[in-house]
Write an enzyme that holds these catalytic residues in place. Structure first.
Site, PDB file in Angstrom:
ATOM      1  CE1 TYR A 183      15.088 -42.399  -0.795  1.00 14.00           C
ATOM      2  CE2 TYR A 183      14.390 -43.546  -2.782  1.00 14.00           C
ATOM      3  CZ  TYR A 183      14.152 -42.623  -1.791  1.00 14.00           C
ATOM      4  OH  TYR A 183      12.969 -41.927  -1.770  1.00 14.00           O
ATOM      5  CD1 TRP A 242      10.004 -45.318  -0.929  1.00 17.28           C
ATOM      6  CD2 TRP A 242       7.957 -45.780  -0.142  1.00 17.28           C
ATOM      7  NE1 TRP A 242       9.317 -44.138  -0.821  1.00 17.28           N
ATOM      8  CE2 TRP A 242       8.050 -44.394  -0.351  1.00 17.28           C
ATOM      9  CE3 TRP A 242       6.759 -46.314   0.336  1.00 17.28           C
ATOM     10  CZ2 TRP A 242       6.994 -43.526  -0.076  1.00 17.28           C
ATOM     11  CZ3 TRP A 242       5.707 -45.448   0.601  1.00 17.28           C
ATOM     12  CH2 TRP A 242       5.837 -44.062   0.401  1.00 17.28           C
TER      13      TRP A 242
HETATM   14  N1  LIG Z   1      11.474 -41.366 -13.651  1.00 24.67           N
HETATM   15  C1  LIG Z   1      11.154 -41.327 -12.359  1.00 24.67           C
HETATM   16  N2  LIG Z   1      11.909 -42.020 -11.474  1.00 24.67           N
HETATM   17  C2  LIG Z   1      11.582 -42.002 -10.163  1.00 24.67           C
HETATM   18  C3  LIG Z   1      10.461 -41.270  -9.711  1.00 24.67           C
HETATM   19  C4  LIG Z   1       9.693 -40.547 -10.665  1.00 24.67           C
HETATM   20  O1  LIG Z   1       8.711 -39.861 -10.323  1.00 24.67           O
HETATM   21  N3  LIG Z   1      10.067 -40.605 -11.974  1.00 24.67           N
HETATM   22  N4  LIG Z   1      10.136 -41.273  -8.372  1.00 24.67           N
HETATM   23  C5  LIG Z   1      11.229 -41.472  -7.437  1.00 24.67           C
HETATM   24  C6  LIG Z   1      10.711 -41.679  -6.085  1.00 24.67           C
HETATM   25  S1  LIG Z   1       9.750 -40.417  -5.452  1.00 24.67           S
HETATM   26  C7  LIG Z   1      11.000 -42.754  -5.332  1.00 24.67           C
HETATM   27  S2  LIG Z   1      10.527 -42.776  -3.683  1.00 24.67           S
HETATM   28  C8  LIG Z   1      11.798 -43.869  -5.856  1.00 24.67           C
HETATM   29  C9  LIG Z   1      11.317 -45.243  -5.362  1.00 24.67           C
HETATM   30  O2  LIG Z   1      12.309 -46.180  -5.550  1.00 24.67           O
HETATM   31  P1  LIG Z   1      12.402 -47.505  -4.639  1.00 24.67           P
HETATM   32  O3  LIG Z   1      11.925 -47.215  -3.268  1.00 24.67           O
HETATM   33  O4  LIG Z   1      13.767 -48.045  -4.793  1.00 24.67           O
HETATM   34  O5  LIG Z   1      11.344 -48.430  -5.382  1.00 24.67           O
HETATM   35  P2  LIG Z   1      10.614 -49.743  -4.894  1.00 24.67           P
HETATM   36  O6  LIG Z   1      10.064 -50.387  -6.112  1.00 24.67           O
HETATM   37  O7  LIG Z   1       9.652 -49.430  -3.802  1.00 24.67           O
HETATM   38  O8  LIG Z   1      11.810 -50.627  -4.343  1.00 24.67           O
HETATM   39  C10 LIG Z   1      11.776 -51.317  -3.143  1.00 24.67           C
HETATM   40  C11 LIG Z   1      12.419 -52.682  -3.336  1.00 24.67           C
HETATM   41  O9  LIG Z   1      12.520 -53.310  -2.054  1.00 24.67           O
HETATM   42  C12 LIG Z   1      12.117 -54.669  -2.181  1.00 24.67           C
HETATM   43  N5  LIG Z   1      11.630 -55.116  -0.858  1.00 24.67           N
HETATM   44  C13 LIG Z   1      10.382 -55.031  -0.352  1.00 24.67           C
HETATM   45  N6  LIG Z   1      10.347 -55.528   0.889  1.00 24.67           N
HETATM   46  C14 LIG Z   1      11.601 -55.942   1.192  1.00 24.67           C
HETATM   47  C15 LIG Z   1      12.190 -56.553   2.339  1.00 24.67           C
HETATM   48  O10 LIG Z   1      11.554 -56.787   3.357  1.00 24.67           O
HETATM   49  N7  LIG Z   1      13.521 -56.823   2.275  1.00 24.67           N
HETATM   50  C16 LIG Z   1      14.271 -56.570   1.172  1.00 24.67           C
HETATM   51  N8  LIG Z   1      15.558 -56.882   1.196  1.00 24.67           N
HETATM   52  N9  LIG Z   1      13.732 -56.002   0.070  1.00 24.67           N
HETATM   53  C17 LIG Z   1      12.421 -55.685   0.086  1.00 24.67           C
HETATM   54  C18 LIG Z   1      11.042 -54.646  -3.246  1.00 24.67           C
HETATM   55  O11 LIG Z   1      10.862 -55.934  -3.807  1.00 24.67           O
HETATM   56  C19 LIG Z   1      11.590 -53.595  -4.217  1.00 24.67           C
HETATM   57  O12 LIG Z   1      12.393 -54.172  -5.204  1.00 24.67           O
HETATM   58  O13 LIG Z   1      11.770 -43.842  -7.291  1.00 24.67           O
HETATM   59  C20 LIG Z   1      12.195 -42.586  -7.817  1.00 24.67           C
HETATM   60  N10 LIG Z   1      12.343 -42.694  -9.269  1.00 24.67           N
HETATM   61  N1  LIG Z   2      -0.031 -45.651  -6.147  1.00 31.31           N
HETATM   62  C1  LIG Z   2       1.127 -45.065  -5.824  1.00 31.31           C
HETATM   63  N2  LIG Z   2       1.129 -43.965  -5.035  1.00 31.31           N
HETATM   64  C2  LIG Z   2       2.303 -43.363  -4.720  1.00 31.31           C
HETATM   65  C3  LIG Z   2       3.535 -43.877  -5.162  1.00 31.31           C
HETATM   66  C4  LIG Z   2       3.505 -45.023  -6.008  1.00 31.31           C
HETATM   67  O1  LIG Z   2       4.555 -45.516  -6.459  1.00 31.31           O
HETATM   68  N3  LIG Z   2       2.296 -45.594  -6.309  1.00 31.31           N
HETATM   69  N4  LIG Z   2       4.713 -43.275  -4.792  1.00 31.31           N
HETATM   70  C5  LIG Z   2       4.690 -42.447  -3.579  1.00 31.31           C
HETATM   71  C6  LIG Z   2       5.896 -41.638  -3.489  1.00 31.31           C
HETATM   72  S1  LIG Z   2       7.348 -42.421  -3.097  1.00 31.31           S
HETATM   73  C7  LIG Z   2       5.908 -40.307  -3.638  1.00 31.31           C
HETATM   74  S2  LIG Z   2       7.352 -39.444  -3.418  1.00 31.31           S
HETATM   75  C8  LIG Z   2       4.683 -39.573  -3.970  1.00 31.31           C
HETATM   76  C9  LIG Z   2       5.022 -38.633  -5.107  1.00 31.31           C
HETATM   77  O2  LIG Z   2       4.065 -37.690  -5.315  1.00 31.31           O
HETATM   78  P1  LIG Z   2       4.260 -36.832  -6.641  1.00 31.31           P
HETATM   79  O3  LIG Z   2       5.696 -36.620  -6.906  1.00 31.31           O
HETATM   80  O4  LIG Z   2       3.460 -35.605  -6.539  1.00 31.31           O
HETATM   81  O5  LIG Z   2       3.641 -37.845  -7.695  1.00 31.31           O
HETATM   82  P2  LIG Z   2       3.630 -37.894  -9.277  1.00 31.31           P
HETATM   83  O6  LIG Z   2       2.594 -38.896  -9.618  1.00 31.31           O
HETATM   84  O7  LIG Z   2       4.996 -38.082  -9.799  1.00 31.31           O
HETATM   85  O8  LIG Z   2       3.158 -36.453  -9.704  1.00 31.31           O
HETATM   86  C10 LIG Z   2       1.866 -35.930  -9.404  1.00 31.31           C
HETATM   87  C11 LIG Z   2       1.330 -35.321 -10.660  1.00 31.31           C
HETATM   88  O9  LIG Z   2       2.066 -34.159 -11.002  1.00 31.31           O
HETATM   89  C12 LIG Z   2       1.954 -33.974 -12.407  1.00 31.31           C
HETATM   90  N5  LIG Z   2       3.125 -33.251 -12.882  1.00 31.31           N
HETATM   91  C13 LIG Z   2       4.324 -33.756 -13.264  1.00 31.31           C
HETATM   92  N6  LIG Z   2       5.141 -32.747 -13.667  1.00 31.31           N
HETATM   93  C14 LIG Z   2       4.449 -31.596 -13.531  1.00 31.31           C
HETATM   94  C15 LIG Z   2       4.739 -30.215 -13.769  1.00 31.31           C
HETATM   95  O10 LIG Z   2       5.831 -29.831 -14.200  1.00 31.31           O
HETATM   96  N7  LIG Z   2       3.758 -29.317 -13.469  1.00 31.31           N
HETATM   97  C16 LIG Z   2       2.550 -29.689 -12.988  1.00 31.31           C
HETATM   98  N8  LIG Z   2       1.676 -28.734 -12.698  1.00 31.31           N
HETATM   99  N9  LIG Z   2       2.231 -30.974 -12.780  1.00 31.31           N
HETATM  100  C17 LIG Z   2       3.173 -31.913 -13.031  1.00 31.31           C
HETATM  101  C18 LIG Z   2       1.867 -35.365 -13.001  1.00 31.31           C
HETATM  102  O11 LIG Z   2       0.896 -35.395 -14.039  1.00 31.31           O
HETATM  103  C19 LIG Z   2       1.537 -36.252 -11.832  1.00 31.31           C
HETATM  104  O12 LIG Z   2       0.433 -37.124 -11.996  1.00 31.31           O
HETATM  105  O13 LIG Z   2       3.668 -40.460  -4.419  1.00 31.31           O
HETATM  106  C20 LIG Z   2       3.467 -41.546  -3.532  1.00 31.31           C
HETATM  107  N10 LIG Z   2       2.263 -42.240  -3.957  1.00 31.31           N
HETATM  108 MO   LIG Z   3       9.069 -40.985  -3.304  1.00 36.08          MO
END
Ligand SMILES: Nc1nc2c(c(=O)[nH]1)N[C@H]1C(S)=C(S)[C@@H](COP(=O)(O)OP(=O)(O)OC[C@H]3O[C@@H](n4cnc5c(=O)[nH]c(N)nc54)[C@H](O)[C@@H]3O)O[C@H]1N2
Ligand SMILES: Nc1nc2c(c(=O)[nH]1)N[C@H]1C(S)=C(S)[C@@H](COP(=O)(O)OP(=O)(O)OC[C@H]3O[C@@H](n4cnc5c(=O)[nH]c(N)nc54)[C@H](O)[C@@H]3O)O[C@H]1N2
Ligand SMILES: [Mo]
Length: 761
Positions: free
Chosen positions: A112, A114
């Site tokens: 998993y 991005w």
């Molecule tokens: N506590 C907490 N944990 C969370 C979340 C949260 O809200 N709270 N959010 C969750 C969510 S929504 C998501 S989507 C995940 C994201 O989790 P990930 O998608 O695993 O996070 P990234 O840091 O985007 O990891 C991508 C990795 O791919 C590497 N990479 C980039 N380009 C390439 C390439 O071309 N080739 C290879 N081999 N590697 C590459 C980057 O250097 C990086 O280390 O985290 C989740 N974890």
């Molecule tokens: N710059 C940047 N943008 C991103 C990403 C990133 O890593 N960096 N990640 C991307 C990815 S993979 C995803 S999945 C999306 C995720 O999109 P979201 O999951 O919606 O993103 P978050 O920032 O985790 O949460 C949005 C807001 O919800 C609020 N929140 C948290 N818990 C609660 C709750 O229980 N109730 C309410 N009402 N509010 C709450 C937090 O304050 C937070 O700022 O964002 C994407 N956008």
């Molecule tokens: Mo995500």
């Protein structure tokens, strides 16, 4: 020199004497993301992996021919740099050994993450194609983003992807929406990105236009800054995880006042009466009144009633951020969002109804065709074993154990080899101390990475991957404005190779080289995939130029569809001719299917679950970072400049800080029964008392890697988050359900090690 595309925007690389000097924002981008500016320095920083490397103990075991029994000290030993041929031979031998002894099901290729933008060099796509060519792999389904949502929605209204593609466009909202109620806000920080590309940033402008046109905004979030694009937005600082109680109370007011749209409910939904009985308290003896919700949400009954009244008498859009469902019982706020919109009867009308994730990603609401460009064919996977992605660690710790998921009884496969490319489990997974322990279980771990992330440090074999700036590719994302000819700006850094080239070399060693490459060079692949997307483009009324013209121009602007997009418009116009893909063809306020699964943690209609009692007094939100994408470019300037004494910043209410003797700008220890991390404190009255907020993505940096449960000195909140499925229905990530305590850090501050390479020999 053309353009490059990232998940957070399109840039023009500025190169002098073979060195990348700057990334200039695309001139048409209305609100470019500053994250791009971090790249030129970061891609050649010390944290870059320059050569293949093998964990010392693993290499010694390989020399003895018993890698299966290598002492498992991942993350604690030096890595030995080896020539490419030696590393590739070793990976090929491990794949063959594990397949021969345990079958393809023992290889976990879920991987998993991005990765980077670019349709051909997408690391997961390449890995999956490669492993399919090798006979298959145990895989992952769903996402960390939308674990609960993706499983729930098809039962009650339709697939998440289809819904996201059809979200009513901002232009339409601008004309018709009177009241925008945003659970979790609409943070500008998150709309910097979209998976695959965000070539023109639209949220800031859209919010300005809506506000100027008279749309009123209500930000329902523990964090005021979650609606930073509309300074005059009303703020209801809801207690984390309690939105469902607030939503139920809104519904209860409408029901008791008769403000719900019974005709809509009759024609377009099923199961309202059973849900109404629950609201009235006929099921559990408790009416879900505003007073009932006040105790749970911290929002006064007067505010709830006033909001209910305004919503019922306006053209109202009800939006819920993904974050709310990334929690225990995360299905409930999403289900309630749909139920509230159904009760108001505005679904399918311009400017009303619901949204699931406006503001979470740039492209949501763009009104553009969901056409997403070229696709790398991945072949088919004969292995049937899979997990919901967030059950990764349960799988590693409990091979063969039974679990439930979406009505199915499944078993965890017995994984011997883990192959990861393009993701960072030491970023994305919860309860990192448990993750570190589970990570010692497999016999072999192979990681492709450009950077020395914790995942790379905890591998047996690390292969250095290029970044998009070092290769040609095609950038294209669903509902995005431009398709981009991504043209290599610089030569590969160190000995880095494209994931594709690595897999091609492995496939050659494993006897399916020609099957994997189909005899094409990279330029031939790009043209082939581009041409292959022509028909899908045409289905959306898009005529692609010839490949040579596209490549030379560097860009292709996807035309706007003639018709504005309004979510579920056709269903509203004629629900018999355009039924929803649910069992009843209608919106399921009560789902017989879900009720039939008989899950106590997700019954047949939305309900409120009282939170489990906790000894820890503060609720920790670990949301998405403003200064990077997840963990990507945490070592870049933008992210590093945001830190406090080198630690990830954490918002805290002054009252909570005063009670603990904590000063603004100081470093604190955040902890609970699972683990502890250091963070830098930023005091703010823009956060509800009792709540802390820290972004995810600080690179995991244990104080003593050899010490189980070591403190993370850098600020990774996943040291404290629970690794519990959202419910038996969806088994999603529940990172937002965390409680902790905080104390001042009085010892000397340890240096940050995460951005330097691990010990290399
Ligand atoms: N506590 C907490 N944990 C969370 C979340 C949260 O809200 N709270 N959010 C969750 C969510 S929504 C998501 S989507 C995940 C994201 O989790 P990930 O998608 O695993 O996070 P990234 O840091 O985007 O990891 C991508 C990795 O791919 C590497 N990479 C980039 N380009 C390439 C390439 O071309 N080739 C290879 N081999 N590697 C590459 C980057 O250097 C990086 O280390 O985290 C989740 N974890
Ligand atoms: N710059 C940047 N943008 C991103 C990403 C990133 O890593 N960096 N990640 C991307 C990815 S993979 C995803 S999945 C999306 C995720 O999109 P979201 O999951 O919606 O993103 P978050 O920032 O985790 O949460 C949005 C807001 O919800 C609020 N929140 C948290 N818990 C609660 C709750 O229980 N109730 C309410 N009402 N509010 C709450 C937090 O304050 C937070 O700022 O964002 C994407 N956008
Ligand atoms: Mo995500």
């Amino acid at each position: 020199m053309g353009f490059t595309s990232t998940h957070w925007g399109v840039y023009r690389p500025v190169v002098e004497s073979g060195r990348l000097q700057a990334l200039e924002a695309a001139p048409w981008d209305r609100d470019p993301s500053p994250i791009g500016a971090s790249l030129p320095e970061a891609i050649t920083a010390a944290a870059r992996i320059r050569r293949p490397a093998v964990r010392e103990g693993f290499l010694r075991a390989a020399e003895r021919g018993n890698t299966a029994a290598s002492p498992r000290r991942r993350g604690q030993e030096a890595l030995v740099e080896v020539p490419w041929d030696e590393a590739l031979d070793l990976v090929a031998a491990e794949l063959q050994r594990v397949r021969a002894a345990h079958g393809n099901e023992a290889i976990f290729g879920g991987s998993y993450g991005w990765a980077s933008a670019g349709r051909f060099h997408h690391a997961q796509g390449q890995l999956h194609r490669f492993l399919n060519g090798f006979g298959g792999y145990a895989y992952g389904v769903d996402t960390y983003s939308l674990g609960a949502g993706r499983v729930l929605l098809p039962h009650i209204v339709g697939s998440m992807d289809t819904l996201l593609q059809q979200h009513t466009s901002w232009d339409v909202l601008e004309q018709h929406c009177e009241l925008f109620v945003a659970f979790g806000g609409l943070p500008l920080k998150n709309a910097q990105v979209s998976p695959g590309g965000a070539s023109d940033h639209q949220l800031r402008g859209a919010l300005q236009r809506l506000a100027q046109g008279g749309t009123r905004f209500v930000n329902i979030s523990p964090v005021r800054g979650d609606l930073d694009g509309v300074p005059e937005a009303e703020w209801l600082p809801v207690r984390p995880g309690s939105d469902t109680a607030l939503m139920l109370a809104l519904a209860q007011v409408w029901l008791s006042e008769g403000w719900h749209d019974q005709a809509f409910l009759d024609r377009y939904t099923v199961g309202f009466e059973r849900f109404a009985d629950y609201l009235r308290g006929r099921v559990d003896g408790v009416a879900k009144t505003p007073a009932w919700a006040t105790e749970r949400t911290g929002i006064s009954a007067t505010s709830i009633t006033a909001l209910a009244q305004r919503m019922a008498h306006s053209r109202t859009l009800i939006n819920t951020a993904y974050a709310l469902q990334r929690a225990r019982h995360g299905e409930q706020p999403f289900w309630m969002t749909v139920v509230l919109a159904a009760m108001l009867g505005q679904i399918g009308l311009p400017g009303g109804g619901f949204g699931l994730g406006y503001g979470c990603m740039n492209n949501t609401g763009s009104g553009r065709a969901p056409f997403s460009g070229p696709r790398l064919p991945q072949g088919s996977n004969p292995v049937t074993a899979y997990i919901p992605v967030a059950r990764l660690v349960d799988m590693l710790l409990q091979p063969g154990a039974a679990f439930e998921y979406n009505g199915r009884h499944l078993r965890y496969p017995d994984i011997r080899l883990v192959y990861w490319a393009g993701g960072n489990p030491f970023h994305h997974h919860q309860d990192l101390n448990r993750t570190v322990a589970a990570w010692q279980r497999p016999e072999t771990i192979v990681v492709h990475e450009p950077f020395w992330t914790a995942s790379a440090r905890h591998a047996d074999i690390v292969l250095p991957a290029t970044t998009p700036l070092e290769r040609d590719d095609i950038g294209s994302a669903a509902s995005d404005r431009f398709m981009v000819a991504m043209q290599a700006a610089i030569a590969p850094v160190g000995e880095a190779r494209d994931d594709y080239a690595i897999f091609a070399a492995l496939a050659e060693r494993l006897g399916f080289g020609a099957h994997f490459t189909e005899g094409r060079s990279v330029p031939q692949w790009l043209e082939h995939l581009y041409e292959g997307s022509r028909e899908r483009a045409a289905a959306h009324g898009i005529t692609l130029p010839g490949f040579a013209a596209f490549w030379q121009q560097g860009l292709f602007e996807v035309p706007q569809p003639a018709q504005p997009t309004v979510l579920l418009q056709e269903f509203r116009a004629d629900p018999l001719a355009h039924p929803l893909p649910t069992p009843s063809g209608r919106i399921e306020i009560h789902s017989d299917t879900i009720a039939g699964f008989d899950y106590s943690d997700c019954p047949g209609h939305p309900v409120w679950f009282e939170p489990e009692a906790s000894a820890w007094p503060l609720h920790l939100l670990s949301n998405q970072p403003a200064t990077r994408l997840h963990s990507q470019y945490d070592h870049g300037a933008l992210s590093r400049d945001s830190k406090i004494a080198g630690r990830e910043p954490m918002q805290m209410h002054p009252a909570d800080a005063a009670a603990r003797g904590i000063a603004d700008g100081s470093v604190v220890r955040v902890y609970n029964q699972r683990g502890a991390f250091l963070a830098g404190v930023r005091l703010s009255t823009g956060i509800a008392p009792g709540v802390l907020q820290i972004a995810t993505g600080a690179w995991y940096d244990p104080l003593d890697p050899a010490q189980p449960g070591s403190l993370d000195k850098h600020g990774n909140p996943n040291l404290t988050t629970p690794d519990t499925g959202s419910s038996r229905l969806s088994q999603g990530c529940s990172a937002q359900s965390t409680t902790v305590e905080v104390a001042p850090w009085t010892e000397p501050l340890p240096d940050i090690s995460a951005f330097a390479p691990p010990p290399l020999r």
